[in-house]
Design an enzyme around this catalytic site. Sequence first.
Site, short mmCIF file in Angstrom:
data_model
loop_
_atom_site.label_atom_id
_atom_site.label_comp_id
_atom_site.label_asym_id
_atom_site.label_seq_id
_atom_site.Cartn_x
_atom_site.Cartn_y
_atom_site.Cartn_z
N ASP A 65 1.00 -1.21 -0.07
CA ASP A 65 0.02 0.06 -0.02
C ASP A 65 0.82 1.27 -0.19
O ASP A 65 0.68 2.16 0.87
CB ASP A 65 -1.05 0.05 1.13
CG ASP A 65 -1.79 1.06 1.34
OD1 ASP A 65 -2.19 1.75 0.10
OD2 ASP A 65 -2.55 1.53 2.10
N ASN A 107 -2.43 3.03 12.85
CA ASN A 107 -3.75 2.17 12.92
C ASN A 107 -3.57 0.85 12.63
O ASN A 107 -4.20 -0.19 13.21
CB ASN A 107 -4.77 2.68 11.82
CG ASN A 107 -6.19 1.75 11.81
OD1 ASN A 107 -6.82 2.03 12.88
ND2 ASN A 107 -6.14 1.23 10.64
N HIS A 108 -2.49 0.48 11.69
CA HIS A 108 -2.16 -0.82 11.39
C HIS A 108 -1.06 -0.90 11.24
O HIS A 108 -0.19 -0.15 10.83
CB HIS A 108 -2.79 -1.15 9.94
CG HIS A 108 -3.10 -0.18 9.32
ND1 HIS A 108 -4.11 0.87 8.93
CD2 HIS A 108 -2.10 0.25 8.05
CE1 HIS A 108 -3.67 1.83 7.92
NE2 HIS A 108 -2.49 1.32 7.43
N GLN A 173 -2.95 -5.31 6.00
CA GLN A 173 -2.78 -4.25 6.82
C GLN A 173 -3.50 -4.74 8.34
O GLN A 173 -4.49 -3.91 8.53
CB GLN A 173 -3.26 -3.14 6.47
CG GLN A 173 -2.20 -2.54 5.18
CD GLN A 173 -2.80 -1.43 4.59
OE1 GLN A 173 -4.04 -1.42 4.06
NE2 GLN A 173 -2.05 -0.37 4.19
N ASP A 205 -2.18 9.20 10.26
CA ASP A 205 -3.25 8.65 9.37
C ASP A 205 -4.48 8.13 10.04
O ASP A 205 -4.31 7.37 11.10
CB ASP A 205 -2.33 7.35 8.77
CG ASP A 205 -2.74 6.75 7.58
OD1 ASP A 205 -3.06 7.32 6.55
OD2 ASP A 205 -3.10 5.47 7.65
N LEU A 210 -8.03 4.60 14.02
CA LEU A 210 -7.07 4.42 15.07
C LEU A 210 -7.59 4.46 16.61
O LEU A 210 -7.36 3.67 17.39
CB LEU A 210 -5.94 5.43 14.81
CG LEU A 210 -4.80 5.69 15.98
CD1 LEU A 210 -3.99 4.34 15.97
CD2 LEU A 210 -3.99 6.81 15.97
N GLU A 212 -10.72 3.76 17.08
CA GLU A 212 -11.87 2.99 17.40
C GLU A 212 -11.69 2.10 18.51
O GLU A 212 -10.75 1.30 18.64
CB GLU A 212 -11.92 2.26 16.07
CG GLU A 212 -13.10 1.60 15.88
CD GLU A 212 -13.12 1.21 14.41
OE1 GLU A 212 -14.32 1.00 13.33
OE2 GLU A 212 -12.31 0.68 13.79
N GLU A 246 -5.52 13.17 9.88
CA GLU A 246 -6.47 12.81 8.81
C GLU A 246 -7.98 12.28 9.50
O GLU A 246 -7.97 11.19 9.99
CB GLU A 246 -5.97 11.58 7.86
CG GLU A 246 -6.64 11.39 6.54
CD GLU A 246 -6.65 10.06 6.21
OE1 GLU A 246 -7.16 9.78 4.82
OE2 GLU A 246 -6.18 8.87 6.63
N ASP A 314 -4.64 10.52 -2.31
CA ASP A 314 -5.69 9.64 -2.45
C ASP A 314 -6.45 9.84 -3.71
O ASP A 314 -6.35 10.81 -4.26
CB ASP A 314 -6.33 9.40 -1.24
CG ASP A 314 -5.53 8.48 -0.02
OD1 ASP A 314 -4.61 7.89 -0.57
OD2 ASP A 314 -5.61 9.00 1.17
O1 TEU Z 1 -6.15 6.85 3.97
C1 TEU Z 1 -7.44 6.64 4.95
C2 TEU Z 1 -8.48 6.44 3.81
O2 TEU Z 1 -8.36 5.81 2.87
C3 TEU Z 1 -9.57 6.94 4.59
O3 TEU Z 1 -9.78 7.86 5.44
C4 TEU Z 1 -10.98 7.17 3.19
O4 TEU Z 1 -10.51 8.52 2.76
C5 TEU Z 1 -12.24 7.40 3.88
O5 TEU Z 1 -12.46 6.25 4.43
C6 TEU Z 1 -13.37 7.34 2.92
O6 TEU Z 1 -13.35 8.51 1.78
C7 TEU Z 1 -4.91 6.83 4.42
C8 TEU Z 1 -3.98 7.31 3.49
O7 TEU Z 1 -4.19 8.39 3.16
C9 TEU Z 1 -3.94 6.18 2.33
O8 TEU Z 1 -3.18 6.65 1.56
C10 TEU Z 1 -3.64 4.90 2.86
O9 TEU Z 1 -3.67 3.82 1.97
C11 TEU Z 1 -4.52 4.76 4.08
O10 TEU Z 1 -4.71 5.58 5.09
C12 TEU Z 1 -3.97 3.16 4.88
O11 TEU Z 1 -2.96 3.58 5.70
#
Ligand code: TEU
Length: 548
Positions: A65, A107-108, A173, A205, A210, A212, A246, A314
């Site tokens: 990822d 988170n993972h 993950q 992230d 995280l 939860e 985030e 993303d």
């Molecule tokens: O992304 C988190 C993610 O995908 C969610 O918060 C998503 O935006 C939401 O559920 C729905 O719109 C982060 C990173 O930005 C991403 O690049 C990683 O792949 C992901 O975490 C896993 O670590």
Amino acid sequence: MDISRTSDVWWKNAVFYCLDVETFQDSNGDGIGDFAGLTRRLDHLDRLGVSCIWLMPFYPSPNQDDGYDITDYYSVDPRLGTLGDFVEFLRAAHDRGMRVIADLVVNHTSREHPWFQASRADPDSPYRDWYVWRDEKPDEDAASLVFPGEENSSWTWDAKAGKYYLHRFYSHQPDLNVENRAVRDEIQRIVGFWLQLGLSGFRVDAVPFLLEQMSTVDTGFAPHRWLRDLRAFINRRSGDAVLLGEVNLDYPDVRRFFGDEDGDELHMCLDFNLNQAMALALAREDAGPIVHGLRHMPELAPDDGWAHFLRNHDEWSLDKLTEAERQEVFASFGPDPSMQLFGRGLRRRMPTMLKGNPDRLRMAYALMASMPGSPVIFYGEEIGMAENLEIPGRLAVRAPMQWDAGPHGGFSNASTEALHRPMVSDPQWGPGKVNAIDQQDRPDTMFHFMEHLLRRRRECPEIAFGEHAVLPFPEPEIFAIRHDWEGRTLIALANLGAKPQKVTLTLPKASGLGRLRPILGEGKVSLRKDELTVELGGYGLRWVRFES
Ligand code: TEU
Ligand code: CA
């Protein structure tokens, strides 16, 4: 607030720049960007006016990822260099007055992390309880899946453990169990480690995942108390370190992650709500959604702030819009299914979505930078880089940086086959047409515009610290916002539509506002008594400042 105090809360008036070391600059010809390469490119970021670099994950990882699957939190992926190279980079960034933060992905872990391997192999291992295990597969709501179509459950059977484990993201993950104190202690050690080396904080992230709580029994864990403890810890270790979260939730829910009225949890959150409002507004050429968004933006404690962005690494997630609104944005910016992802977002960059219109592109960035908070730029945005839809999924917007018109855009001198990720190959958007070096030498370029915009933004602390008010206009295409702080006033206007507009606004007691100075954009500006008149071209932008 005096000016020295504003430096204490530097994140509120910062220019963030997000990059992935692996796609920025390769220094040794193996096709993979590295810390030595990034260090050589620091002058580009310095010149652009970046004040804080956000590094995407650079830790050892099987890279399933893009590095968000980590196998060791205390070192650098050997493909990107050594810890020594990291420290040299950090020092060189600091020397240019730039801070550095990094993704904190706790988170993972990767499934290959030794903690997970120990956890699944031995029920008596202290690591067993570091992850979330269940004998039976819990019921789940399909709507809660993060990667619909790619993962059909958040629980995967592990034959060795004879149990199911939780993974909010990909099945490779597994989620850490933060209700276990040992896990929280470890996270603290990780954070402490990188602060000690000189990082100025973290982009945290997936914060809601995280925090939860999964336990079926009471573990005494209070998620927000933990987040508060984490902020207290980092600021004990490093007074000016920041947690940029985030938190992709609705405004009232995001607000909870900043803590109570004192603001004692995250210092900043990426503003997904306003981001999606901007997407809809740009698609409709109507400022309405932004006005609506700003009206619902929660109040924050004085030291806390929002981080604004147009596109990130993303998909352009439009999950907060209604289905009809999302379809409107899809129709304007990504009608082909290959441009869409997870049914909720777009995997394109701004310049292609705005059909290569330079005025519209510049207006969009000026609009974003005028929002109350700090702007975040994703690498390549400063030169108007496009996506490569041939790269699967989210990675389409993560093609290597385009430095010059040479082979592989100056990113690497490896063979095409050895490149970590393909370049943008469309001749209209590839390095031959779009690259940093050519733009730096020409005044009428995206780079020059962005440099100008970001420097103006830094010089306008009223956007960060002031009171803002939306200025209403009869023309729906016009967005105007006023920021007032310590005797300074900034008015930022954007014309979201293609038609030129001449707009007039009444500023009570304009004569007391000081000398009028247009600082960004083009078009005639005049002030007669309390009437400010601004001529905006199609997709035009204008910032005017009153200075006493
Ligand atoms: O992304 C988190 C993610 O995908 C969610 O918060 C998503 O935006 C939401 O559920 C729905 O719109 C982060 C990173 O930005 C991403 O690049 C990683 O792949 C992901 O975490 C896993 O670590
Ligand atoms: Ca390399």
